[in-house]
Motif scaffolding. Sequence first.
Motif, PDB file in Angstrom:
ATOM      1  N   THR A  72       0.854  -0.980  -0.020  1.00 57.57           N
ATOM      2  CA  THR A  72       0.364   0.349  -0.085  1.00 57.57           C
ATOM      3  C   THR A  72       1.015   1.769   0.273  1.00 57.57           C
ATOM      4  O   THR A  72       1.603   1.248   0.964  1.00 57.57           O
ATOM      5  CB  THR A  72      -0.965  -0.337   1.296  1.00 57.57           C
ATOM      6  OG1 THR A  72      -1.929  -1.229   0.921  1.00 57.57           O
ATOM      7  CG2 THR A  72      -2.082   0.979   1.377  1.00 57.57           C
ATOM      8  N   ILE A  73       0.529   2.652  -0.870  1.00 58.16           N
ATOM      9  CA  ILE A  73       0.744   3.426  -0.932  1.00 58.16           C
ATOM     10  C   ILE A  73       0.627   4.622  -0.049  1.00 58.16           C
ATOM     11  O   ILE A  73      -1.136   4.712  -0.804  1.00 58.16           O
ATOM     12  CB  ILE A  73       2.047   4.235  -2.183  1.00 58.16           C
ATOM     13  CG1 ILE A  73       0.872   3.821  -3.019  1.00 58.16           C
ATOM     14  CG2 ILE A  73       2.800   2.747  -1.959  1.00 58.16           C
ATOM     15  CD1 ILE A  73       1.584   4.611  -4.462  1.00 58.16           C
ATOM     16  N   ALA A  74       0.907   5.592   0.484  1.00 59.54           N
ATOM     17  CA  ALA A  74       0.199   6.671   0.798  1.00 59.54           C
ATOM     18  C   ALA A  74       0.217   7.670   0.567  1.00 59.54           C
ATOM     19  O   ALA A  74       1.549   7.944   1.360  1.00 59.54           O
ATOM     20  CB  ALA A  74      -0.277   5.858   2.674  1.00 59.54           C
ATOM     21  N   GLY A  75      -0.100   8.753   0.967  1.00 61.23           N
ATOM     22  CA  GLY A  75      -0.113  10.436   1.183  1.00 61.23           C
ATOM     23  C   GLY A  75      -0.876  10.571   2.121  1.00 61.23           C
ATOM     24  O   GLY A  75      -1.729  10.420   3.025  1.00 61.23           O
ATOM     25  N   PRO A  76      -0.433  11.968   2.139  1.00 59.90           N
ATOM     26  CA  PRO A  76      -1.429  12.930   3.581  1.00 59.90           C
ATOM     27  C   PRO A  76      -3.037  13.415   2.340  1.00 59.90           C
ATOM     28  O   PRO A  76      -3.619  13.251   3.279  1.00 59.90           O
ATOM     29  CB  PRO A  76      -1.327  14.728   3.175  1.00 59.90           C
ATOM     30  CG  PRO A  76      -0.255  14.723   1.293  1.00 59.90           C
ATOM     31  CD  PRO A  76      -0.106  13.174   1.079  1.00 59.90           C
ATOM     32  N   ARG A  77      -3.465  13.316   1.795  1.00 63.38           N
ATOM     33  CA  ARG A  77      -5.181  12.966   1.139  1.00 63.38           C
ATOM     34  C   ARG A  77      -5.391  11.389   1.229  1.00 63.38           C
ATOM     35  O   ARG A  77      -6.763  11.251   1.170  1.00 63.38           O
ATOM     36  CB  ARG A  77      -5.549  13.643  -0.250  1.00 63.38           C
ATOM     37  CG  ARG A  77      -6.535  13.552  -0.806  1.00 63.38           C
ATOM     38  CD  ARG A  77      -6.591  14.039  -2.253  1.00 63.38           C
ATOM     39  NE  ARG A  77      -6.660  15.293  -1.606  1.00 63.38           N
ATOM     40  CZ  ARG A  77      -6.021  16.883  -2.815  1.00 63.38           C
ATOM     41  NH1 ARG A  77      -6.390  16.182  -4.018  1.00 63.38           N
ATOM     42  NH2 ARG A  77      -4.804  18.284  -2.470  1.00 63.38           N
ATOM     43  N   GLY A  78      -4.720  10.304   0.906  1.00 66.26           N
ATOM     44  CA  GLY A  78      -5.205   9.179   0.486  1.00 66.26           C
ATOM     45  C   GLY A  78      -4.335   8.158   0.680  1.00 66.26           C
ATOM     46  O   GLY A  78      -3.070   8.177   0.531  1.00 66.26           O
ATOM     47  N   SER A  79      -4.433   6.828  -0.030  1.00 68.76           N
ATOM     48  CA  SER A  79      -4.174   5.920   0.197  1.00 68.76           C
ATOM     49  C   SER A  79      -4.323   4.686  -1.332  1.00 68.76           C
ATOM     50  O   SER A  79      -5.657   4.817  -1.745  1.00 68.76           O
ATOM     51  CB  SER A  79      -3.797   4.508   1.273  1.00 68.76           C
ATOM     52  OG  SER A  79      -4.913   4.098   1.589  1.00 68.76           O
ATOM     53  N   ILE A  80      -3.614   4.089  -1.684  1.00 68.17           N
ATOM     54  CA  ILE A  80      -4.016   3.048  -3.097  1.00 68.17           C
ATOM     55  C   ILE A  80      -3.809   1.433  -2.339  1.00 68.17           C
ATOM     56  O   ILE A  80      -2.254   1.687  -2.292  1.00 68.17           O
ATOM     57  CB  ILE A  80      -2.684   3.598  -4.228  1.00 68.17           C
ATOM     58  CG1 ILE A  80      -3.640   4.729  -4.932  1.00 68.17           C
ATOM     59  CG2 ILE A  80      -3.442   2.623  -5.592  1.00 68.17           C
ATOM     60  CD1 ILE A  80      -2.747   5.381  -5.994  1.00 68.17           C
ATOM     61  N   GLU A  81      -4.242   0.837  -2.855  1.00 67.62           N
ATOM     62  CA  GLU A  81      -3.720  -0.531  -2.099  1.00 67.62           C
ATOM     63  C   GLU A  81      -3.315  -1.817  -3.203  1.00 67.62           C
ATOM     64  O   GLU A  81      -3.620  -1.240  -4.056  1.00 67.62           O
ATOM     65  CB  GLU A  81      -4.718  -1.013  -1.768  1.00 67.62           C
ATOM     66  CG  GLU A  81      -5.514  -0.422   0.326  1.00 67.62           C
ATOM     67  CD  GLU A  81      -6.568  -1.108   0.400  1.00 67.62           C
ATOM     68  OE1 GLU A  81      -7.634  -1.936   0.273  1.00 67.62           O
ATOM     69  OE2 GLU A  81      -7.119  -0.959   1.506  1.00 67.62           O
TER      70      GLU A  81
END
Length: 217
Positions: A72-81
């Motif tokens: 999973t990659i994540a940033g300040p607004r959301g994530s992508i699994e």
Amino acid sequence: MNEQAIQSIVEEIVSRLKGSSVKYHSIPMAVSARHCHLSQKDLEVLFGTGYQLTKKADLSQPGQFAANETITIAGPRGSIEKVRILGPARNITQVEISRTDSVKLGLKPPLRESGNIEGSSPVTLIGPKGSIYKKEGLIIAQAHIHMAPEDAETFGVKNGEYVKVEAEGERPISMGNVLIRISPRYRLEMHIDTDEANAGFITGKTAGRLIRQEESL
């Protein structure tokens, strides 16, 4: 129109084509979805000490494979699994996404050649055994063409050169600043991201037309 007149027109067209400053070559195109390359060190943080990637499927480029493992990659607004890891492990960790993905994450990765991550966007990686905050490593990959030296000789291009490619198909589009990457390890293929593919209705069966201006221009 008599036969002599037709022959004269044909000869004129052929003459003009021979003198044209533009050359055309067909290139197979492939859509590169979001994915991650991990260093062995980071792989072990995310999956456990001594962990080795397992192969799901071979990729078109020799020696490269899609792994069974995802993160999973994540940033300040959301994530992508379920971001696929590509193997084998590399010297540096790099995550490649589309511009649309970057909006979902709330990050601003630069458009870069693969491997050039200096000063790129930060990103958080999450695996089953741990997580890592990378200060740099997230990019949007520059559209590029892999080719072997013999292909480059045939096409008359050099490593690092930029060309134009016109994608054939239901919605033809033209892409500029397509990077040429040459290596004996490469198989002829152009790589684009999902945003570029969606814009041109491009699938795995689409071909592109490489256009190169002669050096005299």
